[in-house]
Scaffold this motif. Structure first.
Motif, PDB file in Angstrom:
ATOM      1  N   ILE A  77       0.840  -1.198   0.000  1.00  0.00           N
ATOM      2  CA  ILE A  77       0.000   0.000   0.000  1.00  0.00           C
ATOM      3  C   ILE A  77       0.878   1.251   0.000  1.00  0.00           C
ATOM      4  CG2 ILE A  77      -1.696   1.325   1.332  1.00  0.00           C
ATOM      5  CD1 ILE A  77      -2.754  -1.396   2.387  1.00  0.00           C
ATOM      6  N   ALA A  78       1.935   1.237   0.816  1.00  0.00           N
ATOM      7  CA  ALA A  78       2.840   2.380   0.870  1.00  0.00           C
ATOM      8  C   ALA A  78       3.568   2.570  -0.463  1.00  0.00           C
ATOM      9  CB  ALA A  78       3.853   2.194   2.002  1.00  0.00           C
ATOM     10  N   SER A  79       3.996   1.464  -1.064  1.00  0.00           N
ATOM     11  CA  SER A  79       4.684   1.551  -2.353  1.00  0.00           C
ATOM     12  C   SER A  79       3.787   2.174  -3.414  1.00  0.00           C
ATOM     13  CB  SER A  79       5.136   0.162  -2.805  1.00  0.00           C
ATOM     14  OG  SER A  79       6.131  -0.360  -1.951  1.00  0.00           O
ATOM     15  N   GLU A  80       2.515   1.821  -3.395  1.00  0.00           N
ATOM     16  CA  GLU A  80       1.572   2.386  -4.365  1.00  0.00           C
ATOM     17  C   GLU A  80       1.400   3.889  -4.173  1.00  0.00           C
ATOM     18  OE1 GLU A  80      -1.822  -0.052  -3.628  1.00  0.00           O
ATOM     19  OE2 GLU A  80      -1.024  -1.769  -4.760  1.00  0.00           O
ATOM     20  N   ALA A  81       1.707   4.357  -2.952  1.00  0.00           N
ATOM     21  CA  ALA A  81       1.657   5.801  -2.676  1.00  0.00           C
ATOM     22  C   ALA A  81       3.016   6.463  -2.906  1.00  0.00           C
ATOM     23  CB  ALA A  81       1.210   6.032  -1.232  1.00  0.00           C
ATOM     24  N   GLY A  82       3.989   5.700  -3.402  1.00  0.00           N
ATOM     25  CA  GLY A  82       5.308   6.240  -3.704  1.00  0.00           C
ATOM     26  C   GLY A  82       6.234   6.340  -2.512  1.00  0.00           C
ATOM     27  N   LEU A  83       5.974   5.557  -1.463  1.00  0.00           N
ATOM     28  CA  LEU A  83       6.739   5.630  -0.222  1.00  0.00           C
ATOM     29  C   LEU A  83       7.309   4.265   0.157  1.00  0.00           C
ATOM     30  CD1 LEU A  83       4.073   7.771   1.586  1.00  0.00           C
ATOM     31  CD2 LEU A  83       6.401   8.567   1.139  1.00  0.00           C
ATOM     32  N   LYS A  84       8.427   4.297   0.884  1.00  0.00           N
ATOM     33  CA  LYS A  84       9.029   3.081   1.418  1.00  0.00           C
ATOM     34  C   LYS A  84       8.628   2.938   2.883  1.00  0.00           C
ATOM     35  CE  LYS A  84      13.166   3.184  -1.534  1.00  0.00           C
ATOM     36  NZ  LYS A  84      14.647   3.307  -1.544  1.00  0.00           N
ATOM     37  N   LEU A  85       8.027   1.803   3.219  1.00  0.00           N
ATOM     38  CA  LEU A  85       7.602   1.534   4.593  1.00  0.00           C
ATOM     39  C   LEU A  85       8.732   0.863   5.356  1.00  0.00           C
ATOM     40  CD1 LEU A  85       5.199   1.489   6.660  1.00  0.00           C
ATOM     41  CD2 LEU A  85       4.760  -0.837   5.846  1.00  0.00           C
TER      42      LEU A  85
END
Length: 376
Positions: free
Chosen positions: A201-209
Motif C-alpha cells: 500500500i505504501a509503495s503504491e503511494a510512492g513511499l518506502k515503509l
C-alpha cells in the motif's frame, strides 16, 4: 575555516555551477535530480566529499525530532527558548541539519498551528516551515495499524499518514516499534504477512515503509524444540527475530531503519540460545554484517551513540553522538552503498528537564558537529 564551512562553500560552488543556490543544491542532492544534474555538469568536484573522506555528506545529516521532543512540546508563552515545530525546525536548520525524521505531529497547544498537526492542513503548515528552514522531511515514526486483518478505520488512518508524508515530501514512512514483541515464529509470520500488505500500500503511494529495532528484535527466535503447555516452541535454530522478518518480507515493499545503538546493545545482551538438541550455543551479533549483507534494505539509520558501561543491563549509556564508544567511523566506512543511507541522530535522554531546558538542542548542535567531522 571549519570542516562544516568548507563543505558549505563546496556545496555553494557546485550549486552555482548548476544554477542553484546552496539550499536548493543541498535539497536536490538527497534525490536523483542532483545525480543527473551533476552528471550533466561533468566531473567538477562532485566527488569532493568522497575525496575528502567525508562519511556523512551535508545533505544526509539528519535528526529525529524525538531527540528534541521537549522543545517541540514546550509552551512558547513561558519560555524564550525555541518551542514548537516552527521555532525548533528553524533552529535545527541554523545548526546545519539538512533533514529530519518526525516522531508524530504533536506539539504544545500554544504553538502556532495548535496541539496536533496530524492532518492535511497541518502537513501543509509543516511543509512551509521545513522549506523556510532549509530542511527535508525524510521519514516519520507514525501510525502503523495494530489490527490484522486490517479494519477500515485503521486502513483509513494509515492512508492519511501516507498522504501527510507525501505533502511533507518524505520518501519513507515508518514506526519506532518492532514488528512484534513476540519471541515466537508464528507471530513473526503474521507480522511479515501484515507488513507485506502495508508495504505494498505504501509503495503504491510512492513511499518506502520501514520498521525500527530495539535490542530485543535481534534476540533469538523460538522456532523449534519441545513445545510448552500452550503448544509453543521453547528452543531456537539460532536465527534472530528481525533477520527472520527480513527473510520473509518483500524487499520491494518492506525496509528497515537500524537503530545502531540498540543493535550494539543486542550484541552485548543476546549472545546465547538453546539449540533444538538442548545444547547451549553462543553466537555474537554483528550489526555491521547484517547491513553489509543487504545494505539497500536499510535506507535510514538511527545514529545514536553509547558509552560502554558493563554495570548496566544494556552495556551502554546513551550519550551525544561522537562522545561514545560505538565505532561509527568503521560502520559508515564499511557498510556499502555510500551516499544512499540517511543517518538520523537520536538520543532518547537528550532532554535536560527543568534543570537544563536547553540541553536537547545543545546536544543536537554538539552531535551535528561530530557527525560533520567523521572521515573515512
Amino acid at each position: 575555516m571549519s570542516a562544516y564551512e568548507e563543505e558549505m562553500e563546496t556545496a555553494g560552488n557546485l550549486g552555482r555551477k548548476l544554477g542553484l543556490n546552496r539550499r536548493q543544491f543541498l535539497a536536490a542532492t538527497t534525490g536523483m535530480a542532483a545525480v543527473a544534474a551533476v552528471s550533466a555538469a561533468g566531473p567538477m568536484k562532485s566527488a569532493a566529499h568522497a575525496a575528502n573522506g567525508i562519511l556523512v555528506p551535508p545533505p544526509r545529516r539528519g535528526i529525529i525530532l524525538y531527540t528534541v521532543r521537549d522543545a517541540i512540546t514546550r509552551d512558547p508563552l513561558t519560555s524564550n527558548l525555541a518551542s514548537g515545530f516552527k521555532a525548533v525546525l528553524k533552529e535545527l536548520g541554523r545548526i546545519g541539519y539538512a533533514q529530519v525524521e518526525f516522531a508524530g505531529y504533536a506539539q504544545h497547544r500554544n504553538a502556532e498551528g495548535g496541539a496536533s498537526l496530524e492532518s492535511v492542513e497541518g502537513a501543509r503548515l509543516l511543509r512551509g516551515w521545513l522549506d523556510d528552514s532549509g530542511l527535508v522531511a525524510q521519514g516519520n515514526h507514525g501510525f502503523i495499524p495494530g489490527s490484522w486483518p486490517l479494519n477500515q478505520a485503521d486502513l483509513d488512518r494509515f492512508k492519511l499518514h501516507l498522504e501527510i508524508a507525501n505533502i511533507l515530501g518524505m520518501k519513507h514512512v515508518g514506526t519506532g516499534s518492532d514488528p512484534t514483541g513476540s519471541a515466537y515464529k508464528a507471530d513473526w509470520d503474521v507480522a511479515a504477512e501484515k507488513w507485506n500488505t502495508l508495504g505494498q500500500i505504501a509503495s503504491e503511494a510512492g513511499l518506502k515503509l520501514y520498521t525500527h529495532n530495539h535490542d530485543v528484535a535481534y534476540s533469538f527466535l523460538l522456532d523449534s524444540g519441545p513445545l510448552d503447555a500452550q503448544g509453543r516452541p521453547t528452543r531456537s535454530s539460532g536465527i534472530r527475530r528481525l533477520e527472520y522478518f527480513l527473510q520473509n518480507t518483500d524487499p520491494k515493499h518492506v525496509w528497515l531503519e537500524m537503530d545502531i545503538f540498540w543493535a550494539y546493545v543486542a550484541q552485548y545482551k543476546h549472545k546465547t540460545f538453546t539449540a533444538p538438541d538442548g545444547s547451549a550455543q553462543t553466537q555474537i551479533f554483528n550489526p555491521l554484517g547484517v547491513v553489509q549483507a543487504q545494505t539497500m534494505r536499510f535506507p535510514l539509520f538511527h545514529a545514536k551513540d553509547g558509552k560502554i558501561n558493563t554495570g548496566t543491563a544494556n552495556g551502554y549509556d546513551m550519550v551525544p553522538f561522537g562522545t561514545g564508544d560505538i565505532d561509527y567511523k568503521s560502520f559508515f566506512s564499511e557498510m556499502g552503498a555510500k551516499g544512499y543511507h540517511n543517518p538520523m541522530y537520536e538520543q532518547d535522554n537528550a532532554p535536560g528537564g527543568t534543570a537544563n531546558p536547553g540541553q536537547s538542542l545543545q546536544y543536537a548542535a554538539l552531535s551535528y558537529n561530530n557527525i560533520s567531522k567523521l572521515r573515512g
